[in-house]
Design a protein around this motif. Structure first.
Motif: not given
Length: 394
Positions: A43-54, A79-92
């Protein structure tokens, strides 16, 4: 500048002339995102490429990776989109038990440029848990001479969700002899009490059936129920009384399993069966119930499994003393675990150059190191140093 001996080879001189620096200037910024718990992997978390100017070609061409503290990797980089995504399901609830704000931290490492960026991800709560009682069938014993207005503590429901999604209130139904009162605990928790609204007559009714319902504030709300069976007994004049309202004990984390940590004591001035006192955990979370055992007859609390200060440093429980007539008293028990120096510092290389040019200027960053010690206080304070006589500095 460092001077290498003439007899050293070119590669040795190039490596020794490097300076090992704490890369404070490499931390170019910090990102913060928010994502609900229980999102599917990827799942999408954030666009790190855009936010960091990469630029995406830079991400593809350079060695860029995500590093997470701990054993579980919760995030990764697309790496294709420069997005930070979840690597596992997170149980708060599993990650941040009893913590209002749940934040996970990771780092984005750009090895080719010796840069890193700190990333914080807040895991927000969803209403994925309903309030629940440890026991859904409860028994309450009380004397037929109990005066109207008498109050009897009831078991509390637990809801690991936070905010409005957590436990919000109780309702009681089933019998005109009883009503419900809810008291606020020291920590803001709600403590239900059964209130006698009409005098009891054992000859008229020896049992009363009630239903206690706990609700959260989700939309829609989720509920949990417990059935209460009230047994009406003959007169019992005195309730048990604990020798102290609060029991506090400090134990080292290496205390042997099976040790008696504290003994709670209550006395009852009645004689016969009404003077017999038994002890129960009235309020205890699952972690504490798996760690400590309460002797019903003696009130001794013993250790069931090894303690770990890094896993938990404080356990709070509420113990109830009850006589055979149904009267009771409660006491708070706090067990504090003290730290011992049982963890060694761990050094990890976050990034390092495989080789360096012999004409690299002094001050060139050749490696990023991370040192961590899980102990607390002085036991967790770490000092780093290099061997004398080498042309490096931290």
């Amino acid at each position: 500048m460092c001077a290498a001996g003439r007899r050293w080879g070119r590669r040795q001189r190039a490596l020794l002339c490097a300076v090992l620096l704490a890369a404070w200037q490499a931390a170019w910024g910090q990102l913060r995102y928010s994502v609900p718990e229980e999102m599917p992997k990827g799942s999408f978390v954030g666009d790190v490429a855009k936010d960091l100017g990469l630029h995406l070609p830079e991400i593809r061409d350079r060695s860029v990776r995500i590093v997470t503290e701990g054993r579980t990797q919760y995030f990764t980089l697309n790496g294709k989109r420069g997005h930070l995504v979840t690597a596992a399901r997170i149980d708060r609830e599993q990650l941040c038990e009893s913590v209002q704000q749940c934040v996970l931290r990771c780092e984005l490492i750009v090895e080719g440029e010796m840069k890193f960026y700190e990333i914080e991800v807040e895991i927000t709560d969803i209403n994925d848990n309903a309030p629940s009682f440890k026991e859904t069938e409860l028994e309450q014993r009380m004397s037929e001479t109990s005066p109207v207005g008498s109050r009897f503590p009831l078991a509390e429901a637990q809801d690991p969700d936070s905010g409005r999604n957590s436990l919000q209130g109780y309702e009681l139904s089933g019998d005109k002899h009883f009503s419900l009162a809810v008291q606020a605990g020291p920590g803001g928790d709600q403590r239900p009490e059964l209130v006698l609204a009409k005098a009891l007559d054992r000859e008229e009714a020896a049992f009363h059936e009630l239903v206690l319902r706990a609700s959260d504030g989700g939309d829609p709300a989720r509920t949990g129920t417990a059935r209460i069976r009230v047994t009406v007994l003959d007169a019992n004049d005195n309730a048990p009384v604990f020798s102290q309202a609060e029991y506090t004990v400090r134990v080292p984390e290496d205390v042997p399993v099976g040790s008696v940590l504290v003994t709670v004591t209550a006395t009852d001035n009645d004689e016969g069966v009404f003077g017999n006192v038994k002890y129960f955990f009235k309020k205890v979370n699952e972690k504490a119930s798996n760690t400590f055992h309460l002797n019903t007859l003696t009130g001794a609390i013993t250790l069931l499994r090894s303690l770990d200060f890094e896993e938990g440093d404080t356990y709070e429980m509420e113990v109830q003393a009850q006589d055979d007539g149904g009267l009771s008293d409660t006491a708070e028990v706090t067990i504090t675990v003290t730290d011992i120096n049982d963890n060694v510092p761990v050094i990890s290389v976050r990034s390092a150059l495989g080789e360096i040019s012999e004409d690299a200027p002094s001050g060139t960053v050749v490696a990023l190191l991370h040192v961590n010690d899980l102990d607390s206080g002085a036991n967790g304070e770490v000092r780093c140093s290099l061997d004398e006589g080498v042309p490096f500095r931290l």
